[in-house]
Design a protein around this motif. Structure first.
Motif, PDB file in Angstrom:
ATOM      1  N   LYS A  20      18.979  75.299 -50.347  1.00 23.46           N
ATOM      2  CA  LYS A  20      19.232  74.131 -49.495  1.00 23.46           C
ATOM      3  C   LYS A  20      19.226  72.813 -50.283  1.00 23.46           C
ATOM      4  O   LYS A  20      18.363  72.632 -51.143  1.00 23.46           O
ATOM      5  CB  LYS A  20      18.106  73.981 -48.459  1.00 23.46           C
ATOM      6  CG  LYS A  20      18.068  75.039 -47.406  1.00 23.46           C
ATOM      7  CD  LYS A  20      17.011  74.683 -46.354  1.00 23.46           C
ATOM      8  CE  LYS A  20      15.633  74.417 -46.908  1.00 23.46           C
ATOM      9  NZ  LYS A  20      14.715  75.509 -47.023  1.00 23.46           N
ATOM     10  N   TYR A 139      17.276  78.350 -37.189  1.00 19.74           N
ATOM     11  CA  TYR A 139      17.556  78.446 -38.630  1.00 19.74           C
ATOM     12  C   TYR A 139      17.760  79.903 -39.088  1.00 19.74           C
ATOM     13  O   TYR A 139      18.734  80.221 -39.778  1.00 19.74           O
ATOM     14  CB  TYR A 139      16.364  77.776 -39.334  1.00 19.74           C
ATOM     15  CG  TYR A 139      16.349  77.760 -40.820  1.00 19.74           C
ATOM     16  CD1 TYR A 139      16.398  76.558 -41.513  1.00 19.74           C
ATOM     17  CD2 TYR A 139      16.238  78.925 -41.574  1.00 19.74           C
ATOM     18  CE1 TYR A 139      16.359  76.522 -42.887  1.00 19.74           C
ATOM     19  CE2 TYR A 139      16.202  78.897 -42.943  1.00 19.74           C
ATOM     20  CZ  TYR A 139      16.254  77.688 -43.594  1.00 19.74           C
ATOM     21  OH  TYR A 139      16.229  77.661 -44.955  1.00 19.74           O
ATOM     22  N   ASP A 146      25.164  83.543 -42.218  1.00 15.56           N
ATOM     23  CA  ASP A 146      25.640  83.309 -43.598  1.00 15.56           C
ATOM     24  C   ASP A 146      25.860  84.643 -44.316  1.00 15.56           C
ATOM     25  O   ASP A 146      26.836  84.827 -45.042  1.00 15.56           O
ATOM     26  CB  ASP A 146      24.584  82.554 -44.424  1.00 15.56           C
ATOM     27  CG  ASP A 146      24.221  81.194 -43.866  1.00 15.56           C
ATOM     28  OD1 ASP A 146      25.031  80.619 -43.114  1.00 15.56           O
ATOM     29  OD2 ASP A 146      23.107  80.708 -44.191  1.00 15.56           O
ATOM     30  N   GLY A 158      13.814  84.660 -53.187  1.00 14.16           N
ATOM     31  CA  GLY A 158      12.383  84.723 -53.455  1.00 14.16           C
ATOM     32  C   GLY A 158      11.663  85.356 -52.267  1.00 14.16           C
ATOM     33  O   GLY A 158      12.250  85.573 -51.201  1.00 14.16           O
ATOM     34  N   ASP A 160       9.592  84.283 -50.130  1.00 11.48           N
ATOM     35  CA  ASP A 160       9.460  83.537 -48.868  1.00 11.48           C
ATOM     36  C   ASP A 160      10.603  83.809 -47.890  1.00 11.48           C
ATOM     37  O   ASP A 160      10.495  83.462 -46.719  1.00 11.48           O
ATOM     38  CB  ASP A 160       9.346  82.027 -49.143  1.00 11.48           C
ATOM     39  CG  ASP A 160      10.541  81.460 -49.893  1.00 11.48           C
ATOM     40  OD1 ASP A 160      11.351  82.243 -50.413  1.00 11.48           O
ATOM     41  OD2 ASP A 160      10.670  80.224 -49.940  1.00 11.48           O
ATOM     42  N   GLN A 161      11.682  84.426 -48.356  1.00  7.69           N
ATOM     43  CA  GLN A 161      12.820  84.697 -47.468  1.00  7.69           C
ATOM     44  C   GLN A 161      12.824  86.114 -46.901  1.00  7.69           C
ATOM     45  O   GLN A 161      13.726  86.499 -46.166  1.00  7.69           O
ATOM     46  CB  GLN A 161      14.156  84.448 -48.211  1.00  7.69           C
ATOM     47  CG  GLN A 161      14.311  83.012 -48.706  1.00  7.69           C
ATOM     48  CD  GLN A 161      14.217  82.000 -47.560  1.00  7.69           C
ATOM     49  OE1 GLN A 161      14.815  82.180 -46.505  1.00  7.69           O
ATOM     50  NE2 GLN A 161      13.448  80.948 -47.754  1.00  7.69           N
ATOM     51  N   ILE A 197       6.803  81.604 -57.460  1.00 10.45           N
ATOM     52  CA  ILE A 197       6.235  80.730 -58.488  1.00 10.45           C
ATOM     53  C   ILE A 197       5.329  79.751 -57.737  1.00 10.45           C
ATOM     54  O   ILE A 197       5.690  79.252 -56.672  1.00 10.45           O
ATOM     55  CB  ILE A 197       7.366  79.996 -59.259  1.00 10.45           C
ATOM     56  CG1 ILE A 197       8.264  81.019 -59.969  1.00 10.45           C
ATOM     57  CG2 ILE A 197       6.800  78.974 -60.239  1.00 10.45           C
ATOM     58  CD1 ILE A 197       7.568  81.903 -60.987  1.00 10.45           C
ATOM     59  N   MET A 207       5.332  76.945 -55.140  1.00 10.00           N
ATOM     60  CA  MET A 207       5.961  75.700 -55.573  1.00 10.00           C
ATOM     61  C   MET A 207       7.072  75.422 -54.573  1.00 10.00           C
ATOM     62  O   MET A 207       7.860  76.313 -54.266  1.00 10.00           O
ATOM     63  CB  MET A 207       6.538  75.874 -56.983  1.00 10.00           C
ATOM     64  CG  MET A 207       7.122  74.595 -57.553  1.00 10.00           C
ATOM     65  SD  MET A 207       7.783  74.811 -59.235  1.00 10.00           S
ATOM     66  CE  MET A 207       6.311  74.921 -60.243  1.00 10.00           C
ATOM     67  N   LYS A 209       9.789  72.275 -52.441  1.00  9.79           N
ATOM     68  CA  LYS A 209      10.415  70.953 -52.498  1.00  9.79           C
ATOM     69  C   LYS A 209       9.532  69.925 -51.797  1.00  9.79           C
ATOM     70  O   LYS A 209       9.605  68.757 -52.056  1.00  9.79           O
ATOM     71  CB  LYS A 209      11.782  70.986 -51.800  1.00  9.79           C
ATOM     72  CG  LYS A 209      12.786  71.881 -52.536  1.00  9.79           C
ATOM     73  CD  LYS A 209      14.133  71.913 -51.817  1.00  9.79           C
ATOM     74  CE  LYS A 209      15.039  72.960 -52.417  1.00  9.79           C
ATOM     75  NZ  LYS A 209      15.494  73.960 -51.463  1.00  9.79           N
TER      76      LYS A 209
HETATM   77  P1  TYM Z   1      15.421  77.489 -50.332  1.00  9.53           P
HETATM   78  O1  TYM Z   1      16.432  76.422 -50.447  1.00  9.53           O
HETATM   79  O2  TYM Z   1      14.077  77.122 -49.777  1.00  9.53           O
HETATM   80  O3  TYM Z   1      15.169  78.169 -51.732  1.00  9.53           O
HETATM   81  C1  TYM Z   1      16.232  78.679 -52.515  1.00  9.53           C
HETATM   82  C2  TYM Z   1      15.789  79.961 -53.187  1.00  9.53           C
HETATM   83  O4  TYM Z   1      14.656  79.721 -54.034  1.00  9.53           O
HETATM   84  C3  TYM Z   1      13.629  80.661 -53.716  1.00  9.53           C
HETATM   85  N1  TYM Z   1      12.326  79.997 -53.925  1.00  9.53           N
HETATM   86  C4  TYM Z   1      11.359  80.465 -54.726  1.00  9.53           C
HETATM   87  N2  TYM Z   1      11.295  81.572 -55.488  1.00  9.53           N
HETATM   88  C5  TYM Z   1      10.155  81.751 -56.193  1.00  9.53           C
HETATM   89  N3  TYM Z   1       9.101  80.874 -56.167  1.00  9.53           N
HETATM   90  C6  TYM Z   1       9.135  79.764 -55.416  1.00  9.53           C
HETATM   91  N4  TYM Z   1       8.122  78.919 -55.416  1.00  9.53           N
HETATM   92  C7  TYM Z   1      10.307  79.520 -54.638  1.00  9.53           C
HETATM   93  N5  TYM Z   1      10.677  78.521 -53.795  1.00  9.53           N
HETATM   94  C8  TYM Z   1      11.916  78.835 -53.360  1.00  9.53           C
HETATM   95  C9  TYM Z   1      13.846  80.998 -52.243  1.00  9.53           C
HETATM   96  O5  TYM Z   1      13.242  82.233 -51.913  1.00  9.53           O
HETATM   97  C10 TYM Z   1      15.354  81.035 -52.172  1.00  9.53           C
HETATM   98  O6  TYM Z   1      15.853  82.289 -52.591  1.00  9.53           O
HETATM   99  N6  TYM Z   1      16.772  79.918 -46.214  1.00  9.53           N
HETATM  100  C11 TYM Z   1      17.071  79.757 -47.632  1.00  9.53           C
HETATM  101  C12 TYM Z   1      18.492  79.276 -47.893  1.00  9.53           C
HETATM  102  C13 TYM Z   1      19.536  80.124 -47.272  1.00  9.53           C
HETATM  103  C14 TYM Z   1      19.915  81.415 -47.701  1.00  9.53           C
HETATM  104  C15 TYM Z   1      20.958  81.814 -46.807  1.00  9.53           C
HETATM  105  C16 TYM Z   1      19.492  82.235 -48.749  1.00  9.53           C
HETATM  106  C17 TYM Z   1      20.299  79.801 -46.189  1.00  9.53           C
HETATM  107  N7  TYM Z   1      21.148  80.829 -45.929  1.00  9.53           N
HETATM  108  C18 TYM Z   1      21.549  83.071 -46.938  1.00  9.53           C
HETATM  109  C19 TYM Z   1      20.095  83.496 -48.866  1.00  9.53           C
HETATM  110  C20 TYM Z   1      21.098  83.881 -47.975  1.00  9.53           C
HETATM  111  C21 TYM Z   1      16.105  78.742 -48.185  1.00  9.53           C
HETATM  112  O7  TYM Z   1      15.530  77.958 -47.477  1.00  9.53           O
HETATM  113  O8  TYM Z   1      16.038  78.727 -49.524  1.00  9.53           O
END
Ligand code: TYM
Length: 345
Positions: A20, A139, A146, A158, A160-161, A197, A207, A209
C-alpha cells in the motif's frame, strides 16, 4: 530459504502481490517480507505486481500526497528489482474491475466473518468507531478481489496477511460451490524465516509504516545516516551472547534475521562469526551493511521519480494488460451470478 510452492497445473503459475502507498517510503519489513521475494520469483512465475491505492484510502489519507506516494512505491518496486517488462505492473485504481468484484464478494461475505479480521479489529479499536470507515471493514474483500480477478496461484506476503489470504480462499471456494467453478483458490507463499521483521525499538511488534516510535522502522528512502543511527540504537536484550533465540532474545534475533537477508550469510554463519563479540560490534557492522544496501536503492528510486511521465507510461501500459485479464474474470463472475448481460447500443 525456499518458498512453499504449490504443484503446478499446466503452464506457468501466477503470483500476485502489492504494498500500500500509505507512507512516504516502503520500510525494510516490506522489502524483506515481500518485495524482495517478488523480485526473486518474477522470472519463474507469471507475476502480477500492483500498487493497492484503493486500500490506501481506507484509513486517513491526504489527497495532496497520494499520487506521489503511489509513484514512489512504483519506483521503489523497480529499484528493488521488479521488472515492468517481465510482470504485469499497475495501479489498482486504474483497473475498475477490482472495486466491481469486491462488491460481488461483499455480497457473499458474512458480517461476522468480516468482523473477525484481526487487522480490522486492531485498527478500528485504535481509531474508534466514528473514524472507522466501511471501506476499512471491506478491506479484506477488496484484497480478495485483487487476487481472484487474476486467478493467482500464489500470493507472496508477510505473516500479517495470512488471515486475509485465508478469507480469500474461503470466498473463492464459496463462490465456486454456489455459482460454479470460477476462481483459482490461491495459496499463501510466506517465507517462515522472514515473514515478520520486528520494530527496532519494540522487537515483539512488527516493523510497520505506522509504528509507535519512528525510530523503530528503517524507511528505505531515509537518509542513510538515519538508517545507521536506527540500527545502532536498536533495543537489544539482556546478556551479551549473539545468538538467535526469538523468544528470549527478540532484539538480537531480529538484527540477525535482517543481517542474514542483506548479507546472504546464514544465521548460523553469523552466530559463529560473532561468537565472543559484543552487541555493539554486530550493530556497527549491520549499520554499515545496510547503508551500502539502501544507498543505491534510494538513488535509483529518486532517479525514477525524476521522470514521473515515464513511470506513468509504464503503469498505464500495465493497467491495459491487467484490464484484459481482470475484465475476462469479471465477465464470467457477472454471468455466473445471473446479471442481465449488457448489449452493444
Ligand atoms: P502492506 O502494504 O501492509 O505490506 C506490504 C507487504 O509487506 C509485508 N510486511 C512485512 N513483512 C515482514 N515484516 C514486516 N514487518 C512487514 N510489514 C509488512 C506485508 O505482509 C505485505 O506482504 N493488504 C496488503 C496489501 C494488499 C495485497 C493485496 C497484498 C492489497 N491487496 C493482494 C497481496 C495481495 C497490505 O496491507 O500490505
Amino acid at each position: 530459504m525456499t518458498i512453499t510452492e504449490t504443484e503446478g497445473s499446466a503452464g506457468v503459475q501466477r503470483i500476485l502481490s502489492g504494498a500500500k502507498p500509505t507512507a512516504d517510503s516502503l520500510h525494510l519489513g516490506n522489502y524483506i517480507g515481500a518485495v524482495r521475494n517478488w523480485a526473486e520469483m518474477q522470472s519463474r512465475y507469471d507475476a502480477v505486481i500492483f500498487i493497492p491505492d484503493l486500500h490506501a484510502v481506507t484509513v486517513d489519507f491526504d489527497p495532496t500526497t497520494l499520487a506521489h506516494r503511489t509513484r514512489t512505491v512504483a519506483a521503489q518496486y523497480i529499484a528493488a528489482g521488479i521488472d515492468p517488462e517481465k510482470c504485469t505492473f499497475f495501479v489498482q485504481s486504474h483497473v475498475p474491475e477490482h472495486a466491481e468484484l469486491a462488491w460481488a464478494l461483499n455480497c457473499i461475505t458474512g458480517f461476522g466473518e468480516a468482523s473477525r479480521m484481526t487487522q480490522f479489529k486492531d485498527k478500528s479499536a485504535k481509531q474508534g468507531s466514528d473514524s472507522t470507515t466501511l471501506g476499512l471493514f471491506a478491506y479484506p474483500t477488496l484484497m480478495a478481489a485483487d487476487i481472484l480477478l487474476y486467478q493467482a496461484d500464489l500470493v507472496p506476503v508477510g505473516e500479517d496477511q495470512r488471515q486475509h489470504l485465508e478469507l480469500t480462499r474461503n470466498l473463492a471456494q464459496r463462490f465456486n460451490t454456489r455459482f460454479g467453478e470460477t476462481f483459482t483458490v490461491p495459496e499463501p507463499a510466506i517465507l517462515r524465516e522472514t515473514a515478520k521483521i520486528y520494530d527496532l525499538q519494540n522487537p515483539t511488534a512488527k516493523m510497520s509504516k505506522t509504528g509507535e516510535s519512528p525510530n523503530g522502522a528503517i524507511q528505505l528512502l531515509d537518509d542513510p545516516k538515519i538508517t545507521a543511527k536506527r540500527i545502532k540504537s536498536a533495543v537489544t536484550d539482556d546478556g551479551t551472547e549473539i545468538r538467535f533465540d526469538a523468544e528470549n532474545k527478540p532484539g538480537v534475533s531480529n538484527l540477525l534475521t535482517i543481517y542474514s537477508v542483506i548479507s546472504g550469510k546464514t544465521v548460523a554463519e553469523l552466530e559463529a562469526e560473532y561468537a565472543g563479540r559484543m552487541y555493539g560490534h554486530l550493530k556497527v557492522d549491520l549499520a554499515n551493511l545496510l547503508v551500502d544496501f539502501v544507498t543505491p536503492l534510494r538513488e535509483r528510486t529518486n532517479e525514477l521519480l525524476a521522470d514521473p511521465a515515464e513511470l506513468d507510461r509504464l503503469l498505464a501500459r500495465g493497467a491495459d494488460k491487467a484490464r484484459s485479464i481482470a475484465g475476462t474474470t469479471l465477465d464470467t463472475v457477472y454471468d455466473r451470478m445471473g446479471f442481465l448481460p449488457r448489449r452493444q447500443a
